[in-house]
Design a protein around this motif. Structure first.
Motif, PDB file in Angstrom:
ATOM      1  N   MET A   1      48.173  66.003  59.732  1.00  0.00           N
ATOM      2  CA  MET A   1      46.791  66.370  59.492  1.00  0.00           C
ATOM      3  C   MET A   1      46.094  66.631  60.813  1.00  0.00           C
ATOM      4  O   MET A   1      45.851  65.707  61.565  1.00  0.00           O
ATOM      5  N   LYS A   2      45.827  67.863  61.101  1.00  0.00           N
ATOM      6  CA  LYS A   2      45.035  68.182  62.286  1.00  0.00           C
ATOM      7  C   LYS A   2      43.578  67.908  61.957  1.00  0.00           C
ATOM      8  O   LYS A   2      43.157  67.983  60.815  1.00  0.00           O
ATOM      9  N   ASN A   3      42.807  67.603  62.983  1.00  0.00           N
ATOM     10  CA  ASN A   3      41.400  67.321  62.772  1.00  0.00           C
ATOM     11  C   ASN A   3      40.579  67.908  63.912  1.00  0.00           C
ATOM     12  O   ASN A   3      41.120  68.519  64.817  1.00  0.00           O
ATOM     13  N   LYS A   4      39.285  67.710  63.864  1.00  0.00           N
ATOM     14  CA  LYS A   4      38.375  68.269  64.859  1.00  0.00           C
ATOM     15  C   LYS A   4      38.046  67.290  65.982  1.00  0.00           C
ATOM     16  O   LYS A   4      37.191  67.580  66.806  1.00  0.00           O
ATOM     17  N   LEU A   5      38.701  66.159  66.019  1.00  0.00           N
ATOM     18  CA  LEU A   5      38.348  65.140  67.006  1.00  0.00           C
ATOM     19  C   LEU A   5      38.424  65.675  68.428  1.00  0.00           C
ATOM     20  O   LEU A   5      37.511  65.464  69.226  1.00  0.00           O
ATOM     21  N   LYS A   6      39.479  66.389  68.765  1.00  0.00           N
ATOM     22  CA  LYS A   6      39.639  66.880  70.132  1.00  0.00           C
ATOM     23  C   LYS A   6      38.504  67.828  70.511  1.00  0.00           C
ATOM     24  O   LYS A   6      37.928  67.701  71.594  1.00  0.00           O
ATOM     25  N   SER A   7      38.163  68.763  69.640  1.00  0.00           N
ATOM     26  CA  SER A   7      37.109  69.719  69.985  1.00  0.00           C
ATOM     27  C   SER A   7      35.752  69.030  70.092  1.00  0.00           C
ATOM     28  O   SER A   7      34.970  69.337  70.999  1.00  0.00           O
ATOM     29  N   ILE A   8      35.476  68.086  69.214  1.00  0.00           N
ATOM     30  CA  ILE A   8      34.201  67.357  69.286  1.00  0.00           C
ATOM     31  C   ILE A   8      34.158  66.502  70.543  1.00  0.00           C
ATOM     32  O   ILE A   8      33.139  66.446  71.231  1.00  0.00           O
ATOM     33  N   ARG A   9      35.271  65.857  70.858  1.00  0.00           N
ATOM     34  CA  ARG A   9      35.335  65.047  72.085  1.00  0.00           C
ATOM     35  C   ARG A   9      35.098  65.913  73.303  1.00  0.00           C
ATOM     36  O   ARG A   9      34.314  65.555  74.200  1.00  0.00           O
ATOM     37  N   ASN A  10      35.733  67.091  73.338  1.00  0.00           N
ATOM     38  CA  ASN A  10      35.551  67.993  74.479  1.00  0.00           C
ATOM     39  C   ASN A  10      34.123  68.523  74.571  1.00  0.00           C
ATOM     40  O   ASN A  10      33.588  68.674  75.673  1.00  0.00           O
ATOM     41  N   GLU A  34      44.435  62.937  67.499  1.00  0.00           N
ATOM     42  CA  GLU A  34      44.109  64.350  67.725  1.00  0.00           C
ATOM     43  C   GLU A  34      45.243  65.285  67.315  1.00  0.00           C
ATOM     44  O   GLU A  34      44.995  66.415  66.899  1.00  0.00           O
ATOM     45  N   ASN A  35      46.470  64.830  67.436  1.00  0.00           N
ATOM     46  CA  ASN A  35      47.627  65.653  67.090  1.00  0.00           C
ATOM     47  C   ASN A  35      48.050  65.497  65.632  1.00  0.00           C
ATOM     48  O   ASN A  35      49.018  66.124  65.203  1.00  0.00           O
ATOM     49  N   GLY A  36      47.341  64.654  64.896  1.00  0.00           N
ATOM     50  CA  GLY A  36      47.647  64.469  63.491  1.00  0.00           C
ATOM     51  C   GLY A  36      48.849  63.588  63.210  1.00  0.00           C
ATOM     52  O   GLY A  36      49.346  63.556  62.097  1.00  0.00           O
ATOM     53  N   ARG A  37      49.323  62.870  64.214  1.00  0.00           N
ATOM     54  CA  ARG A  37      50.470  61.973  64.017  1.00  0.00           C
ATOM     55  C   ARG A  37      50.045  60.620  63.463  1.00  0.00           C
ATOM     56  O   ARG A  37      50.867  59.845  62.996  1.00  0.00           O
ATOM     57  N   SER A  38      48.736  60.344  63.550  1.00  0.00           N
ATOM     58  CA  SER A  38      48.201  59.070  63.086  1.00  0.00           C
ATOM     59  C   SER A  38      46.754  59.309  62.650  1.00  0.00           C
ATOM     60  O   SER A  38      46.154  60.319  63.028  1.00  0.00           O
ATOM     61  N   THR A  39      46.228  58.387  61.887  1.00  0.00           N
ATOM     62  CA  THR A  39      44.843  58.472  61.425  1.00  0.00           C
ATOM     63  C   THR A  39      44.126  57.187  61.797  1.00  0.00           C
ATOM     64  O   THR A  39      44.683  56.098  61.620  1.00  0.00           O
ATOM     65  N   PRO A  40      42.901  57.301  62.290  1.00  0.00           N
ATOM     66  CA  PRO A  40      42.150  56.078  62.617  1.00  0.00           C
ATOM     67  C   PRO A  40      41.915  55.229  61.374  1.00  0.00           C
ATOM     68  O   PRO A  40      41.836  55.742  60.253  1.00  0.00           O
ATOM     69  N   ARG A  41      41.770  53.955  61.588  1.00  0.00           N
ATOM     70  CA  ARG A  41      41.402  53.047  60.509  1.00  0.00           C
ATOM     71  C   ARG A  41      39.950  53.342  60.107  1.00  0.00           C
ATOM     72  O   ARG A  41      39.198  53.921  60.889  1.00  0.00           O
ATOM     73  N   VAL A  54      28.473  62.785  64.109  1.00  0.00           N
ATOM     74  CA  VAL A  54      29.088  63.826  63.277  1.00  0.00           C
ATOM     75  C   VAL A  54      29.759  63.102  62.111  1.00  0.00           C
ATOM     76  O   VAL A  54      30.474  62.124  62.333  1.00  0.00           O
ATOM     77  N   PRO A  55      29.528  63.570  60.865  1.00  0.00           N
ATOM     78  CA  PRO A  55      30.156  62.887  59.726  1.00  0.00           C
ATOM     79  C   PRO A  55      31.671  62.818  59.864  1.00  0.00           C
ATOM     80  O   PRO A  55      32.322  63.798  60.238  1.00  0.00           O
ATOM     81  N   LYS A  56      32.216  61.653  59.556  1.00  0.00           N
ATOM     82  CA  LYS A  56      33.675  61.470  59.668  1.00  0.00           C
ATOM     83  C   LYS A  56      34.420  62.457  58.784  1.00  0.00           C
ATOM     84  O   LYS A  56      35.511  62.895  59.118  1.00  0.00           O
ATOM     85  N   GLU A  57      33.803  62.846  57.659  1.00  0.00           N
ATOM     86  CA  GLU A  57      34.431  63.825  56.778  1.00  0.00           C
ATOM     87  C   GLU A  57      34.605  65.162  57.485  1.00  0.00           C
ATOM     88  O   GLU A  57      35.599  65.851  57.303  1.00  0.00           O
ATOM     89  N   GLU A  58      33.639  65.510  58.306  1.00  0.00           N
ATOM     90  CA  GLU A  58      33.716  66.767  59.053  1.00  0.00           C
ATOM     91  C   GLU A  58      34.778  66.699  60.152  1.00  0.00           C
ATOM     92  O   GLU A  58      35.449  67.689  60.432  1.00  0.00           O
ATOM     93  N   ILE A  59      34.932  65.531  60.743  1.00  0.00           N
ATOM     94  CA  ILE A  59      35.910  65.371  61.824  1.00  0.00           C
ATOM     95  C   ILE A  59      37.336  65.289  61.280  1.00  0.00           C
ATOM     96  O   ILE A  59      38.222  65.996  61.746  1.00  0.00           O
ATOM     97  N   PHE A  60      37.549  64.427  60.299  1.00  0.00           N
ATOM     98  CA  PHE A  60      38.910  64.093  59.882  1.00  0.00           C
ATOM     99  C   PHE A  60      39.394  64.775  58.618  1.00  0.00           C
ATOM    100  O   PHE A  60      40.582  64.795  58.354  1.00  0.00           O
ATOM    101  N   PHE A  61      38.487  65.314  57.838  1.00  0.00           N
ATOM    102  CA  PHE A  61      38.883  65.931  56.578  1.00  0.00           C
ATOM    103  C   PHE A  61      38.395  67.367  56.553  1.00  0.00           C
ATOM    104  O   PHE A  61      37.837  67.832  55.576  1.00  0.00           O
ATOM    105  N   GLY A  62      38.638  68.087  57.617  1.00  0.00           N
ATOM    106  CA  GLY A  62      38.119  69.433  57.803  1.00  0.00           C
ATOM    107  C   GLY A  62      38.846  70.521  57.048  1.00  0.00           C
ATOM    108  O   GLY A  62      38.719  71.682  57.399  1.00  0.00           O
TER     109      GLY A  62
END
Length: 74
Positions: A1-10, A34-41, A54-62
């Motif tokens: 699962m890729k997500n937007k975390l890296k782009s938001i962090r940058n 960020e690489n989708g190998r794991s998901t935060p708790r 930023v809503p977590k849904e927007e970051i992790f469930f894009g």
């Protein structure tokens, strides 16, 4: 699962190491998120959501545009 975390962090000019320190996790774990190998708790998702305002849904469930779907449901 890729997500937007890296782009938001940058966008916020935060390194993986800085985010890891804020969340008390390793830089390697942030990279795995960020690489989708794991998901935060859930608590970590909440902390990330609050830090970046930023809503977590927007970051992790894009897979869909969360804001558009939210407006449709109202």
């Amino acid at each position: 699962m890729k997500n937007k975390l890296k782009s938001i962090r940058n966008e916020h000019h935060i390194t993986q190491v800085e985010l890891a320190d804020l969340l008390d996790v390793s830089q390697q774990l942030v990279a795995a998120w960020e690489n989708g190998r794991s998901t935060p708790r859930p608590l970590q998702m909440q902390e990330i959501e609050e830090y970046f305002n930023v809503p977590k849904e927007e970051i992790f469930f894009g897979a869909f545009n969360y804001k558009i779907e939210l407006k449709k449901s109202n």
